[in-house]
Design a protein around this motif. Sequence first.
Motif, mmCIF file in Angstrom:
data_model
loop_
_atom_site.group_PDB
_atom_site.id
_atom_site.type_symbol
_atom_site.label_atom_id
_atom_site.label_comp_id
_atom_site.label_asym_id
_atom_site.label_seq_id
_atom_site.Cartn_x
_atom_site.Cartn_y
_atom_site.Cartn_z
ATOM 1 N N PRO A 31 4.354 17.004 30.438
ATOM 2 C CA PRO A 31 5.136 17.960 29.649
ATOM 3 C C PRO A 31 4.998 17.716 28.158
ATOM 4 O O PRO A 31 4.909 16.570 27.704
ATOM 5 C CB PRO A 31 6.572 17.705 30.126
ATOM 6 N N SER A 32 4.979 18.787 27.390
ATOM 7 C CA SER A 32 4.819 18.674 25.948
ATOM 8 C C SER A 32 6.048 18.056 25.293
ATOM 9 O O SER A 32 5.952 17.474 24.221
ATOM 10 C CB SER A 32 4.554 20.056 25.347
ATOM 11 N N CYS A 33 7.212 18.152 25.949
ATOM 12 C CA CYS A 33 8.434 17.634 25.348
ATOM 13 C C CYS A 33 8.566 16.123 25.505
ATOM 14 O O CYS A 33 9.432 15.499 24.888
ATOM 15 C CB CYS A 33 9.651 18.318 25.967
ATOM 16 N N GLY A 34 7.749 15.527 26.359
ATOM 17 C CA GLY A 34 7.808 14.082 26.570
ATOM 18 C C GLY A 34 8.784 13.637 27.634
ATOM 19 O O GLY A 34 8.800 12.472 28.021
ATOM 20 N N SER A 35 9.619 14.545 28.136
ATOM 21 C CA SER A 35 10.574 14.200 29.189
ATOM 22 C C SER A 35 9.908 14.340 30.550
ATOM 23 O O SER A 35 9.172 15.297 30.776
ATOM 24 C CB SER A 35 11.788 15.121 29.121
ATOM 25 N N PRO A 36 10.155 13.412 31.481
ATOM 26 C CA PRO A 36 9.579 13.558 32.811
ATOM 27 C C PRO A 36 10.196 14.713 33.597
ATOM 28 O O PRO A 36 9.608 15.215 34.543
ATOM 29 C CB PRO A 36 9.872 12.219 33.486
ATOM 30 N N GLY A 37 11.381 15.144 33.197
ATOM 31 C CA GLY A 37 12.037 16.241 33.889
ATOM 32 C C GLY A 37 12.592 15.821 35.236
ATOM 33 O O GLY A 37 12.500 14.672 35.654
ATOM 34 N N THR B 170 10.126 21.910 38.172
ATOM 35 C CA THR B 170 10.403 20.710 37.391
ATOM 36 C C THR B 170 10.872 21.149 36.014
ATOM 37 O O THR B 170 10.246 22.021 35.394
ATOM 38 C CB THR B 170 9.163 19.812 37.268
ATOM 39 N N ALA B 171 11.982 20.571 35.553
ATOM 40 C CA ALA B 171 12.548 20.990 34.271
ATOM 41 C C ALA B 171 13.318 19.843 33.645
ATOM 42 O O ALA B 171 13.753 18.907 34.326
ATOM 43 C CB ALA B 171 13.475 22.188 34.469
ATOM 44 N N HIS C 31 9.137 22.856 33.052
ATOM 45 C CA HIS C 31 7.837 22.195 32.933
ATOM 46 C C HIS C 31 6.827 22.827 33.876
ATOM 47 O O HIS C 31 5.684 23.034 33.512
ATOM 48 C CB HIS C 31 7.945 20.712 33.288
ATOM 49 N N SER C 32 7.262 23.091 35.110
ATOM 50 C CA SER C 32 6.324 23.624 36.093
ATOM 51 C C SER C 32 7.065 24.351 37.212
ATOM 52 O O SER C 32 8.211 24.046 37.522
ATOM 53 C CB SER C 32 5.469 22.501 36.691
ATOM 54 N N ILE C 33 6.366 25.319 37.782
ATOM 55 C CA ILE C 33 6.864 26.085 38.928
ATOM 56 C C ILE C 33 5.688 26.277 39.874
ATOM 57 O O ILE C 33 4.603 26.679 39.435
ATOM 58 C CB ILE C 33 7.378 27.476 38.508
ATOM 59 N N GLY C 34 5.880 25.988 41.139
ATOM 60 C CA GLY C 34 4.791 26.188 42.086
ATOM 61 C C GLY C 34 5.289 26.311 43.509
ATOM 62 O O GLY C 34 6.344 25.784 43.865
ATOM 63 N N ASP D 242 15.941 42.775 32.093
ATOM 64 C CA ASP D 242 17.260 42.901 31.471
ATOM 65 C C ASP D 242 17.924 41.559 31.176
ATOM 66 O O ASP D 242 19.040 41.527 30.664
ATOM 67 C CB ASP D 242 18.189 43.721 32.379
ATOM 68 N N ILE D 243 17.253 40.464 31.526
ATOM 69 C CA ILE D 243 17.836 39.150 31.257
ATOM 70 C C ILE D 243 16.850 38.319 30.442
ATOM 71 O O ILE D 243 15.661 38.639 30.360
ATOM 72 C CB ILE D 243 18.198 38.397 32.565
ATOM 73 N N THR D 244 17.367 37.254 29.851
ATOM 74 C CA THR D 244 16.517 36.360 29.069
ATOM 75 C C THR D 244 15.691 35.484 29.999
ATOM 76 O O THR D 244 16.214 34.931 30.973
ATOM 77 C CB THR D 244 17.387 35.460 28.155
ATOM 78 N N ARG D 245 14.420 35.363 29.712
ATOM 79 C CA ARG D 245 13.552 34.494 30.501
ATOM 80 C C ARG D 245 14.006 33.049 30.356
ATOM 81 O O ARG D 245 14.389 32.624 29.267
ATOM 82 C CB ARG D 245 12.109 34.636 30.000
ATOM 83 N N PRO D 246 13.995 32.262 31.433
ATOM 84 C CA PRO D 246 14.344 30.838 31.298
ATOM 85 C C PRO D 246 13.443 30.157 30.262
ATOM 86 O O PRO D 246 12.257 30.496 30.144
ATOM 87 C CB PRO D 246 14.078 30.273 32.707
ATOM 88 N N ASP D 247 14.008 29.228 29.515
ATOM 89 C CA ASP D 247 13.233 28.512 28.504
ATOM 90 C C ASP D 247 12.075 27.757 29.149
ATOM 91 O O ASP D 247 12.213 27.198 30.249
ATOM 92 C CB ASP D 247 14.117 27.511 27.755
ATOM 93 N N ILE D 248 10.956 27.728 28.468
ATOM 94 C CA ILE D 248 9.766 27.002 28.920
ATOM 95 C C ILE D 248 9.385 26.013 27.823
ATOM 96 O O ILE D 248 9.166 26.410 26.669
ATOM 97 C CB ILE D 248 8.612 27.988 29.220
ATOM 98 N N CYS D 249 9.335 24.744 28.175
ATOM 99 C CA CYS D 249 9.149 23.698 27.167
ATOM 100 C C CYS D 249 7.907 23.897 26.306
ATOM 101 O O CYS D 249 7.965 23.784 25.085
ATOM 102 C CB CYS D 249 9.100 22.320 27.830
ATOM 103 N N CYS D 250 6.767 24.210 26.938
ATOM 104 C CA CYS D 250 5.533 24.268 26.152
ATOM 105 C C CYS D 250 5.511 25.438 25.183
ATOM 106 O O CYS D 250 4.678 25.477 24.280
ATOM 107 C CB CYS D 250 4.303 24.277 27.068
#
Length: 199
Positions: A15-21, A36-37, A43-46, A98-106
């Motif tokens: 992750p670009s933020c440095g946190s393992p999530g 993973t967040a 951080h990732s979705i799969g 109609d809603i805000t997209r969840p924040d994405i670290c990168c």
Amino acid sequence: MAPTSKPTSEKQREPSCGSPGEGFCFSSPLGYINVTACADGLHSIGLEGNISDENFSPNENVDVQLMGKDELKNEPKVIRDCLQWFQLYFKNPKLVSDITRPDICCFKESNLGFRPRVWKTLADTVGPGEVITYGALAARLDNPGAVRAVGSAMRYNPNGIIVPCHRVVRSNGMGLYHGGQRQVVKLWLLKHEGIDKFS
């Protein structure tokens, strides 16, 4: 297929933020979705498991729920947002507009690299029920010669569905998904969004 005790994304990256999530798992019509967040974003979705064109078995009667959790109030906001996003998406994809997209670290880096710029441009500009060609997406990035690089970015997209690489198609057909191993998943997602021309 039962969810793993510690969900992991099939496309996990540093992750670009440095946190393992932290890992979370959602039920969905497509199967289990591993997320993973950290507190700052996704951080990732799969999709969990070895889903392929041969064994893909969607079930539209499955509700989207956070597995193993009775209450959501103690979960990170990004996970609550992500859960709401997927619940709306599988109910009616157009509702997520109609809603805000969840924040994405990168996406929060001050100077985005090429791949995060591709992913963010795609997520920001190509909504449910729309498709874009690799060439048109490259042009949208003011880099029309970067068609192959855009294709590579799609292959390594860590946040599938929310960053909709399934909406990127070839000029002469549907194009690949997950290295060509999950064409039926891409077709299902497009049809779920009302795009039938690749059937």
